[in-house]
Design a protein around this motif. Sequence first.
Motif, PDB file in Angstrom:
ATOM      1  N   PRO A 106       0.685  -1.482   0.338  1.00 25.68           N
ATOM      2  CA  PRO A 106      -0.081  -0.396   0.259  1.00 25.68           C
ATOM      3  C   PRO A 106       1.151   1.428   0.317  1.00 25.68           C
ATOM      4  CG  PRO A 106       0.090  -0.997   1.726  1.00 25.68           C
ATOM      5  CD  PRO A 106       0.382  -1.695   1.540  1.00 25.68           C
ATOM      6  N   PRO A 107       0.392   2.298  -0.742  1.00 23.30           N
ATOM      7  CA  PRO A 107       1.262   4.191  -1.180  1.00 23.30           C
ATOM      8  C   PRO A 107       1.764   4.479   0.737  1.00 23.30           C
ATOM      9  CG  PRO A 107      -1.013   3.738  -1.184  1.00 23.30           C
ATOM     10  CD  PRO A 107      -1.098   2.452  -1.843  1.00 23.30           C
ATOM     11  N   ILE A 108       2.433   4.534   0.695  1.00 22.15           N
ATOM     12  CA  ILE A 108       2.364   5.656   1.897  1.00 22.15           C
ATOM     13  C   ILE A 108       2.498   6.686   2.101  1.00 22.15           C
ATOM     14  CG2 ILE A 108       4.709   6.672   3.529  1.00 22.15           C
ATOM     15  CD1 ILE A 108       6.313   3.863   2.908  1.00 22.15           C
ATOM     16  N   THR A 109       1.131   7.003   3.227  1.00 24.85           N
ATOM     17  CA  THR A 109       0.859   8.764   3.092  1.00 24.85           C
ATOM     18  C   THR A 109       1.560   9.368   3.964  1.00 24.85           C
ATOM     19  OG1 THR A 109      -0.410   7.822   4.949  1.00 24.85           O
ATOM     20  CG2 THR A 109      -1.375   6.963   2.653  1.00 24.85           C
ATOM     21  N   VAL A 110       0.872  10.365   4.214  1.00 22.62           N
ATOM     22  CA  VAL A 110       1.279  11.637   5.035  1.00 22.62           C
ATOM     23  C   VAL A 110       1.156  11.421   5.957  1.00 22.62           C
ATOM     24  CG1 VAL A 110       1.423  14.053   5.069  1.00 22.62           C
ATOM     25  CG2 VAL A 110       1.579  13.444   3.463  1.00 22.62           C
ATOM     26  N   ALA A 111       0.357  10.865   6.808  1.00 21.97           N
ATOM     27  CA  ALA A 111      -0.125  10.769   7.917  1.00 21.97           C
ATOM     28  C   ALA A 111       0.873   9.234   8.746  1.00 21.97           C
ATOM     29  CB  ALA A 111      -1.578   9.831   8.569  1.00 21.97           C
ATOM     30  N   ASP A 112       0.969   8.176   7.929  1.00 20.75           N
ATOM     31  CA  ASP A 112       2.229   7.661   8.034  1.00 20.75           C
ATOM     32  C   ASP A 112       3.627   8.158   8.354  1.00 20.75           C
ATOM     33  OD1 ASP A 112       0.233   5.506   7.916  1.00 20.75           O
ATOM     34  OD2 ASP A 112       0.918   4.957   4.859  1.00 20.75           O
ATOM     35  N   GLU A 113       4.426   8.938   7.383  1.00 20.49           N
ATOM     36  CA  GLU A 113       5.227   9.265   7.341  1.00 20.49           C
ATOM     37  C   GLU A 113       4.652  10.794   8.929  1.00 20.49           C
ATOM     38  OE1 GLU A 113       8.682   9.825   5.509  1.00 20.49           O
ATOM     39  OE2 GLU A 113       7.562   7.796   5.554  1.00 20.49           O
ATOM     40  N   LEU A 114       4.467  11.284   9.424  1.00 19.35           N
ATOM     41  CA  LEU A 114       4.083  11.633   9.822  1.00 19.35           C
ATOM     42  C   LEU A 114       4.322  11.201  11.321  1.00 19.35           C
ATOM     43  CD1 LEU A 114       1.259  14.440   9.495  1.00 19.35           C
ATOM     44  CD2 LEU A 114       3.809  15.067   9.916  1.00 19.35           C
ATOM     45  N   LEU A 115       3.576   9.796  11.581  1.00 16.37           N
ATOM     46  CA  LEU A 115       3.597   8.979  12.900  1.00 16.37           C
ATOM     47  C   LEU A 115       5.151   8.307  12.316  1.00 16.37           C
ATOM     48  CD1 LEU A 115       0.515   6.960  12.115  1.00 16.37           C
ATOM     49  CD2 LEU A 115       0.697   8.575  14.262  1.00 16.37           C
ATOM     50  N   LYS A 116       5.300   7.734  11.620  1.00 18.96           N
ATOM     51  CA  LYS A 116       6.697   7.839  11.997  1.00 18.96           C
ATOM     52  C   LYS A 116       7.870   8.768  12.357  1.00 18.96           C
ATOM     53  CE  LYS A 116       9.637   7.876   8.446  1.00 18.96           C
ATOM     54  NZ  LYS A 116       9.918   7.372   6.793  1.00 18.96           N
ATOM     55  N   PHE A 117       7.764   9.782  12.460  1.00 26.30           N
ATOM     56  CA  PHE A 117       8.852  10.638  13.063  1.00 26.30           C
ATOM     57  C   PHE A 117       8.603  11.280  14.542  1.00 26.30           C
ATOM     58  CE2 PHE A 117       9.431  11.415   8.178  1.00 26.30           C
ATOM     59  CZ  PHE A 117      10.977  11.387   8.576  1.00 26.30           C
ATOM     60  N   LYS A 118       6.260  11.325  14.377  1.00 23.25           N
ATOM     61  CA  LYS A 118       6.176  11.466  16.060  1.00 23.25           C
ATOM     62  C   LYS A 118       7.101   9.695  16.787  1.00 23.25           C
ATOM     63  CE  LYS A 118       4.361  13.621  18.813  1.00 23.25           C
ATOM     64  NZ  LYS A 118       3.842  12.275  20.048  1.00 23.25           N
ATOM     65  N   GLY A 119       7.372   9.146  16.049  1.00 24.56           N
ATOM     66  CA  GLY A 119       7.477   8.010  17.209  1.00 24.56           C
ATOM     67  C   GLY A 119       8.890   8.399  17.215  1.00 24.56           C
ATOM     68  N   LEU A 120       9.985   9.152  15.748  1.00 27.52           N
ATOM     69  CA  LEU A 120      11.219   9.153  16.773  1.00 27.52           C
ATOM     70  C   LEU A 120      11.440  10.281  17.346  1.00 27.52           C
ATOM     71  CD1 LEU A 120      12.606   9.164  12.819  1.00 27.52           C
ATOM     72  CD2 LEU A 120      13.062   7.510  14.799  1.00 27.52           C
ATOM     73  N   LEU A 121       9.978  11.177  17.838  1.00 30.70           N
ATOM     74  CA  LEU A 121      10.963  12.050  18.322  1.00 30.70           C
ATOM     75  C   LEU A 121      10.058  11.977  19.911  1.00 30.70           C
ATOM     76  CD1 LEU A 121      10.689  15.132  19.318  1.00 30.70           C
ATOM     77  CD2 LEU A 121       8.186  15.210  18.798  1.00 30.70           C
ATOM     78  N   ASP A 122       9.561  10.887  19.873  1.00 31.90           N
ATOM     79  CA  ASP A 122       9.517  10.333  21.048  1.00 31.90           C
ATOM     80  C   ASP A 122      10.238   9.011  21.917  1.00 31.90           C
ATOM     81  OD1 ASP A 122       6.719  11.033  21.225  1.00 31.90           O
ATOM     82  OD2 ASP A 122       5.359   9.276  20.147  1.00 31.90           O
TER      83      ASP A 122
ATOM     84  N   GLN B 269      13.102  18.167  18.534  1.00 36.80           N
ATOM     85  CA  GLN B 269      11.557  18.464  18.898  1.00 36.80           C
ATOM     86  C   GLN B 269      11.453  19.899  17.143  1.00 36.80           C
ATOM     87  OE1 GLN B 269       8.455  18.293  20.420  1.00 36.80           O
ATOM     88  NE2 GLN B 269       7.699  19.417  18.449  1.00 36.80           N
ATOM     89  N   ASP B 270      12.722  20.428  17.075  1.00 36.08           N
ATOM     90  CA  ASP B 270      12.677  21.395  15.954  1.00 36.08           C
ATOM     91  C   ASP B 270      12.889  20.569  14.813  1.00 36.08           C
ATOM     92  OD1 ASP B 270      12.909  23.327  17.305  1.00 36.08           O
ATOM     93  OD2 ASP B 270      15.220  23.391  17.991  1.00 36.08           O
ATOM     94  N   GLU B 271      13.872  19.732  14.823  1.00 32.86           N
ATOM     95  CA  GLU B 271      14.002  18.533  13.471  1.00 32.86           C
ATOM     96  C   GLU B 271      12.643  18.370  12.565  1.00 32.86           C
ATOM     97  OE1 GLU B 271      18.899  16.372  13.727  1.00 32.86           O
ATOM     98  OE2 GLU B 271      16.957  15.808  14.818  1.00 32.86           O
ATOM     99  N   TYR B 272      11.324  17.582  14.193  1.00 34.07           N
ATOM    100  CA  TYR B 272      10.345  16.630  14.263  1.00 34.07           C
ATOM    101  C   TYR B 272       9.153  18.342  13.515  1.00 34.07           C
ATOM    102  CZ  TYR B 272       5.849  15.397  14.480  1.00 34.07           C
ATOM    103  OH  TYR B 272       4.290  15.374  14.575  1.00 34.07           O
ATOM    104  N   ASP B 273       9.566  19.294  13.715  1.00 31.05           N
ATOM    105  CA  ASP B 273       8.870  20.990  13.099  1.00 31.05           C
ATOM    106  C   ASP B 273       8.785  20.808  11.772  1.00 31.05           C
ATOM    107  OD1 ASP B 273       7.090  20.540  15.455  1.00 31.05           O
ATOM    108  OD2 ASP B 273       8.859  21.930  16.344  1.00 31.05           O
ATOM    109  N   VAL B 274       9.909  20.753  11.711  1.00 30.81           N
ATOM    110  CA  VAL B 274      10.493  21.115  10.674  1.00 30.81           C
ATOM    111  C   VAL B 274      10.008  20.366   9.306  1.00 30.81           C
ATOM    112  CG1 VAL B 274      12.639  21.197   8.690  1.00 30.81           C
ATOM    113  CG2 VAL B 274      13.399  22.204  10.741  1.00 30.81           C
ATOM    114  N   LYS B 275      10.230  18.582   9.651  1.00 36.59           N
ATOM    115  CA  LYS B 275       9.807  17.400   8.532  1.00 36.59           C
ATOM    116  C   LYS B 275       8.356  17.350   9.085  1.00 36.59           C
ATOM    117  CE  LYS B 275      10.732  14.092   6.200  1.00 36.59           C
ATOM    118  NZ  LYS B 275      12.048  14.460   5.036  1.00 36.59           N
ATOM    119  N   LYS B 276       7.676  18.282  10.117  1.00 37.94           N
ATOM    120  CA  LYS B 276       6.430  18.373   9.443  1.00 37.94           C
ATOM    121  C   LYS B 276       5.989  18.844   8.363  1.00 37.94           C
ATOM    122  CE  LYS B 276       2.030  18.744  12.934  1.00 37.94           C
ATOM    123  NZ  LYS B 276       1.660  19.585  13.667  1.00 37.94           N
ATOM    124  N   LYS B 277       6.539  20.577   9.171  1.00 31.91           N
ATOM    125  CA  LYS B 277       6.081  21.491   7.586  1.00 31.91           C
ATOM    126  C   LYS B 277       6.218  21.145   6.348  1.00 31.91           C
ATOM    127  CE  LYS B 277       6.908  25.359  11.085  1.00 31.91           C
ATOM    128  NZ  LYS B 277       7.094  26.470  11.151  1.00 31.91           N
TER     129      LYS B 277
END
Length: 254
Positions: A219-235, A241-249
């Motif tokens: 299945p194709p990787i969605t934006v939501a999937d990518e956000l969840l991945k980087f949120k997990g890395l942040l946790d 936090q700055d790196e996560y915010d940049v990736k989110k934008k």
Amino acid sequence: MAKEKQKVCPICEQKLTFLKSTLKDGIKVCAKHVVTEANLVLTETIEQSTVEEIKERIQLIKVAREDLQKEADNFTSSKQIGNFVAFDEVQQKWATLNSWSTFNYSDIVDFELLEDGESIATGGLGRALVGGALFGGVGAIVGGVTGKRKSKDVCSSLRLKVTINDMNNPVVYINFIETKTKKDGLTYKTIEGAAQECLSVFQLICDKQKDNKKETITPPITVADELLKFKGLLDLEAITQDEYDVKKKELLGL
């Protein structure tokens, strides 16, 4: 001064016999080099060919035959239907036996059983077998094909046309009957059974290939999937936090 008569073949350097062929510029070679080894049987082609061209053709044919022999040596038949076709389940390949050639299971597109030029059964990738039914067991006779046939006492041609995914060689024929054969005889019934068994095996191969393709679809990787991945890395404190915010934008196009 008269031109000296040629006595030796320039290809094998053996004495010329009465079995010889004439090439371009009147050069003579042993007939076996052009008739058998180079497979040149058209007089016009032979007379326009040079010695070097014949040598090159002989070499190409030799290499091709060696490649075919390697394929045959590496092919392990797990199932063979008469003297017509064999299957290698390990390598996922099938081979025509009347003139040796091998093909991949995955390249089969569709197939069609033709009797005297008339289509009597079809099947293939993404299609059901029409005009016949899958074998119920070893030696079982497939039914349903005869309903589409015109009533004839003799069959002159019975062959399976297989379309494969190859632009240079898109069609392969498996010839079962090539001479007039009475339909009420044992020969026809035996060969017909082999042809219908081929239909079943090819359909099973196509159905299996279709199932395998379904299993490998990711299945194709969605934006939501990518956000969840980087949120997990942040946790996990693997990113800040700055790196996560940049990736989110970046992912949201902000």
